[in-house]
Design a protein around this motif. Structure first.
Motif: not given
Length: 239
Positions: A69-81, A88-102
């Motif tokens: 299902l693919g790996g994750g991107g730079v999700y530590p930075l996404l959490y930090f930001i 209040t509202v975050v919008v993302e495109t491209g969920v895949a396995a969901g690392y960034s979503s998590a």
């Protein structure tokens, strides 16, 4: 799927050549960990800790899945930001396995504030594909999640109609030049005045380089992660 293949073959690579784009990225890249530490060192440490927890939980869950299902991107930075901005509202495109979503959802939960709106399309050639979208996201944070699975063109239209303003936008789906342009055209009018925007895999074409030039933006950054590049536009500050 045919439309996606057509784009890959015929889509523009941008106003600059691949060589020019890579040269520009290398000249402007920064360490995202050093960048985050310069803003809030303690919060970056928290981000790294949460990212390790997400990785460990995801690895355990994905070992039970027979598909890649693919790996994750730079999700530590996404959490930090997300923790820093308290959007209040975050919008993302491209969920895949969901690392960034998590990462987004864990940060929103820690903030006790905000919702995530995600756009994706079910995996191709996998039985019952929708069950795998965001599979690594923990159930405890899903109450802040709105998942749309009809492709970016339809999903972003629905999301833009639903939300009052977008505080944080993360693009990680169709990496074609026209795919990025289309998504930007759909969301730009709904972005908050202080919104932060991220584009993943900007090494694929010169969209990000062209974009910051056309928009006359000076508040942009390029980060390198696992031999790929991420572009950020906006000013990060604690809300």
């Amino acid at each position: 799927m045919l439309k996606k293949l057509y784009k890959r073959i015929n889509d523009t690579r941008g106003e600059r050549s691949a060589t020019e784009n890579y040269k520009w990225l290398r000249e402007n890249r920064r360490s995202f960990s050093a960048f985050a530490e310069s803003i809030d060192q303690a919060l970056w440490r928290e981000s790294e800790t949460v990212a390790r927890r997400i990785t460990e939980a995801a690895d355990a869950r994905l070992r039970e899945v027979e598909y890649d299902l693919g790996g994750g991107g730079v999700y530590p930075l996404l959490y930090f930001i997300t923790r820093l901005m308290r959007p209040t509202v975050v919008v993302e495109t491209g969920v895949a396995a969901g690392y960034s979503s998590a990462a987004f959802l864990e940060a929103l939960e820690a903030n006790a504030h905000g919702e995530l709106y995600s756009s994706d399309f079910p995996y191709f050639r996998i039985p019952d594909p929708e069950r795998y979208i965001g599979i690594v996201v923990d159930d405890s944070v899903k109450h802040r999640w709105h998942l749309y699975v009809e492709g970016d063109e339809n999903n972003l239209r629905a999301i833009v109609d639903e939300v009052p303003a977008i505080d944080l936008f993360h693009y990680d789906s169709d990496k074609s030049y026209s795919g990025r342009e289309q998504a930007w055209d759909q969301v730009r009018a709904r972005l908050a005045s202080n919104a932060v925007v991220l584009f993943d895999d900007i090494q694929d074409n010169s969209f990000f380089m062209d974009f910051v030039g056309r928009e006359g933006r000076e508040d942009w950054y390029v980060f390198e992660f696992n031999d790929k590049y991420i572009g950020l536009v906006g000013t990060l500050k604690r809300e």
